[in-house]
Design a protein around this motif. Structure first.
Motif, PDB file in Angstrom:
ATOM      1  N   LEU A  23       0.836  -1.203   0.000  1.00  0.00           N
ATOM      2  CA  LEU A  23       0.000   0.000   0.000  1.00  0.00           C
ATOM      3  C   LEU A  23       0.873   1.255   0.000  1.00  0.00           C
ATOM      4  O   LEU A  23       0.610   2.201  -0.761  1.00  0.00           O
ATOM      5  CB  LEU A  23      -0.932  -0.025   1.211  1.00  0.00           C
ATOM      6  N   GLU A  26       2.391   1.794  -3.526  1.00  0.00           N
ATOM      7  CA  GLU A  26       1.453   2.374  -4.501  1.00  0.00           C
ATOM      8  C   GLU A  26       1.074   3.807  -4.146  1.00  0.00           C
ATOM      9  O   GLU A  26       0.893   4.647  -5.031  1.00  0.00           O
ATOM     10  CB  GLU A  26       0.208   1.495  -4.629  1.00  0.00           C
ATOM     11  N   ILE A  45      -5.768  -1.648  -5.780  1.00  0.00           N
ATOM     12  CA  ILE A  45      -4.998  -2.414  -4.801  1.00  0.00           C
ATOM     13  C   ILE A  45      -5.697  -3.762  -4.664  1.00  0.00           C
ATOM     14  O   ILE A  45      -6.898  -3.824  -4.414  1.00  0.00           O
ATOM     15  CB  ILE A  45      -4.972  -1.717  -3.429  1.00  0.00           C
ATOM     16  N   TYR A  46      -4.935  -4.812  -4.855  1.00  0.00           N
ATOM     17  CA  TYR A  46      -5.442  -6.176  -4.712  1.00  0.00           C
ATOM     18  C   TYR A  46      -4.702  -6.848  -3.554  1.00  0.00           C
ATOM     19  O   TYR A  46      -3.658  -6.366  -3.130  1.00  0.00           O
ATOM     20  CB  TYR A  46      -5.196  -6.965  -6.005  1.00  0.00           C
ATOM     21  N   GLY A  50      -0.694  -4.235  -6.570  1.00  0.00           N
ATOM     22  CA  GLY A  50      -1.405  -2.999  -6.856  1.00  0.00           C
ATOM     23  C   GLY A  50      -0.939  -2.424  -8.170  1.00  0.00           C
ATOM     24  O   GLY A  50       0.050  -2.876  -8.771  1.00  0.00           O
TER      25      GLY A  50
END
Length: 127
Positions: A23, A26, A45-46, A50
């Motif tokens: 996180l 990104e 975001i996965y 991301g």
């Protein structure tokens, strides 16, 4: 049975730390995209990664900075956290930050954008 529960807890917290680093990675891209006033096409975001997509306006120096920023900033943060040595989870966080150096290699998406930018900047300088 208690050992399995503890193992699952540790793995869960390690995954959370990895996700926090993802996180942050990104968000640093997003911060620099906003700083350079680029048009954002998508941000996702996965659980496994991301992606931030923005319009390529052929400003290769900007693309270089946007692509390299999290891959340089997070390892520096990782070295500081390793130096402070706060235990298992802080060292794991530091390690996950240091792994961002991998993204500088040209076969990763950030690394290929960095290589693309450098090649275009060198080509412009030749012309």
């Amino acid at each position: 049975m208690d050992n399995y529960v503890m193992l699952i807890e540790v793995l869960f917290f390690l995954y959370l730390l990895l996700f926090v680093v993802l996180l942050l990675h990104e968000l640093i891209h997003l911060l620099f995209i906003k700083l350079y006033k680029k048009e954002i096409q998508s941000f996702a975001i996965y659980p496994w990664g991301g992606k931030v997509v923005y319009v390529n306006d052929r400003s290769y120096a900007d693309i270089l900075v946007i692509s390299a920023a999290p891959n340089l900033f997070l390892p520096m943060l990782g070295f500081v956290v390793f130096y402070l040595d706060g235990g298992l989870y802080s060292n794991a966080f530091a390690f996950f930050c240091l792994i961002n150096l991998w993204n500088l290699l040209p076969f990763t998406s950030d690394g290929s954008a960095i290589l693309y930018s450098v090649m275009n900047l060198v080509e412009r300088k030749k012309a």
